[in-house]
Design a protein around this motif. Structure first.
Motif, short mmCIF file in Angstrom:
data_model
loop_
_atom_site.label_atom_id
_atom_site.label_comp_id
_atom_site.label_asym_id
_atom_site.label_seq_id
_atom_site.Cartn_x
_atom_site.Cartn_y
_atom_site.Cartn_z
N ASP A 54 0.81 -1.22 0.00
CA ASP A 54 0.00 0.00 0.00
C ASP A 54 0.84 1.27 0.00
O ASP A 54 0.30 2.38 0.02
CB ASP A 54 -0.94 0.01 1.21
CG ASP A 54 -0.21 -0.25 2.53
OD1 ASP A 54 1.04 -0.22 2.55
OD2 ASP A 54 -0.89 -0.49 3.54
N LYS A 132 -1.04 -10.21 -0.99
CA LYS A 132 -1.93 -9.57 -0.03
C LYS A 132 -1.72 -10.08 1.39
O LYS A 132 -2.49 -9.71 2.30
CB LYS A 132 -3.39 -9.79 -0.44
CG LYS A 132 -3.75 -9.12 -1.77
CD LYS A 132 -5.21 -9.34 -2.11
CE LYS A 132 -5.56 -8.64 -3.42
NZ LYS A 132 -7.01 -8.84 -3.75
N ALA A 153 -4.07 -6.16 4.95
CA ALA A 153 -5.09 -5.13 5.13
C ALA A 153 -5.94 -5.34 6.37
O ALA A 153 -6.77 -4.48 6.70
CB ALA A 153 -5.99 -5.06 3.90
#
Length: 282
Positions: A54, A132, A153
Motif C-alpha cells: 500500500d 496480499k 489489510a
C-alpha cells in the motif's frame, strides 16, 4: 529509510536522501522519522522496516525486553513496543517526519497510539509481504516459536503475547483467548532447544530459478541454523520440509534480490545463496 539502535538503546528510524547521480547518501539530507524509547533492557528490538504493497512504511518492534514482558508493553495500546507499526513517510520533512494513515485501526483514539497496525508481539524477527499477505515470525519465550499469517489489510490484530506463547497459554492464570489471532504455525523448542530457540523469518519464494518452490515460505532459527519451508494455500499449510542444508552457523536474517532469489545471512558475516542442489553423480 534505515533502522538502528542508538547509544542510549532507543530505536531510531531515519530517512536518507541519495546524492544525485551516485549510490551514496547525502549526510546533510537526513530526517529522523521516529525515535522509540527502549529503556531498562537491551534485548527485543524487533528490527525490520519495509514498505508494504500500500506504499506505507511498516515497522516491527520488540516488547522492550526482559522475561515475560514485565512492563506489559505488547498488550498496551499506548505503547509502541511489541507492535507492527504503519506510518506514511511520503511527505517527510523535519517539522512533520511522518503522518498516521487515517485507516490505521487506532488513529485519532485517545489513549491509543495511532501508529499501531497490529499488537501482541514479543520480538518479531522478521516480517515480509507476499501479495496480499503479511508473514510475521515472532520469537517465543522458552517453549514456542511462531509464524503469524494474515491479509496485510486486516488492521488491529492481537497476536496474543504475553497471554499466549505460540498456541500455548503463557499466563495460565489469565489465559483469555477471546479476540486473539493465534499463529498459523508454531513449533516447540524441545529438550535443550533441540528444535531451535529463536525463529528467523524469511520470505515466500517467488524467484525463477526454482519455479516448483513458488509459494513456499522459508524460515530459519538462530540456534538451530536450519533451513525449512512450508506451503500456504488459502490458509492451509502443507509440504513442511527440512532442507538439511550444510552447517552455516547462527542465522540472523534472510535477503531477497531483484530476481526473487533468497539468501541466508549468518552471524559470522557470511551470506549464502539458496540454490538448487546439484544432481547426484552416477
Amino acid at each position: 529509510c534505515v533502522y538502528y539502535i542508538d547509544s542510549d538503546h532507543n530505536m531510531i528510524i531515519e530517512r536518507h536522501m541519495r546524492l544525485a547521480g551516485t549510490d551514496m547518501c547525502d549526510p546533510c539530507a537526513t530526517i529522523k522519522i521516529l525515535s522509540i524509547p527502549h529503556p531498562t533492557y537491551t534485548n527485543h528490538y524487533g528490527g525490520l522496516i519495509s514498505f508494504g504493497p500500500d506504499g506505507y512504511l511498516y515497522l516491527a518492534t520488540g516488547d522492550g525486553g526482559g522475561a515475560g514482558d514485565p512492563f506489559q508493553n505488547a498488550q498496551n495500546l499506548d505503547s509502541l513496543l511489541g507492535k507492527v507499526l504503519r506510518i506514511d513517510v511520503s511527505d517527510s520533512s523535519s517539522s512533520a517526519p511522518y503522518a498516521i494513515p487515517p485507516s490505521n485501526p487506532f488513529a485519532g483514539q485517545a489513549g491509543r497510539r495511532g501508529e499501531i497496525w497490529a499488537y501482541g508481539l514479543r520480538n518479531p524477527f522478521r516480517f515480509s509481504f507476499d501479495g496480499k499477505l503479511l508473514y510475521t515470525a515472532d520469537v517465543g519465550q522458552e517453549r514456542r516459536e511462531e509464524v503469524d499469517i494474515a491479509p496485510f489489510a486486516h488492521a488491529g490484530l492481537n497476536y496474543g503475547w504475553n497471554i499466549m506463547e505460540g498456541t500455548l497459554c503463557y499466563n495460565a492464570t489469565s489465559c483469555n483467548q477471546a479476540g486473539l489471532t493465534l499463529p498459523a504455525f508454531d513449533y516447540e523448542h524441545g529438550a535443550n532447544d533441540v528444535n531451535g530457540c529463536a525463529i528467523v523469518g524469511g520470505f515466500v519464494y517467488r524467484g525463477k530459478a526454482m519455479p516448483e518452490l513458488a509459494g513456499h515460505y522459508f524460515y530459519s532459527d538462530y540456534c538451530a541454523g536450519f533451513l525449512k519451508s512450508f506451503l500456504n494455500t488459502d490458509g492451509k499449510l502443507s509440504l513442511h520440509k527440512d532442507w538439511h542444508t550444510p552447517a552455516v552457523g547462527n542465522i540472523v536474517s534472510f535477503g531477497r534480490d531483484a530476481d526473487g532469489e533468497l539468501y541466508l545471512l549468518a552471524e559470522s558475516g557470511k551470506i549464502f545463496k539458496i540454490v538448487r542442489a546439484p544432481a547426484p553423480k552416477g
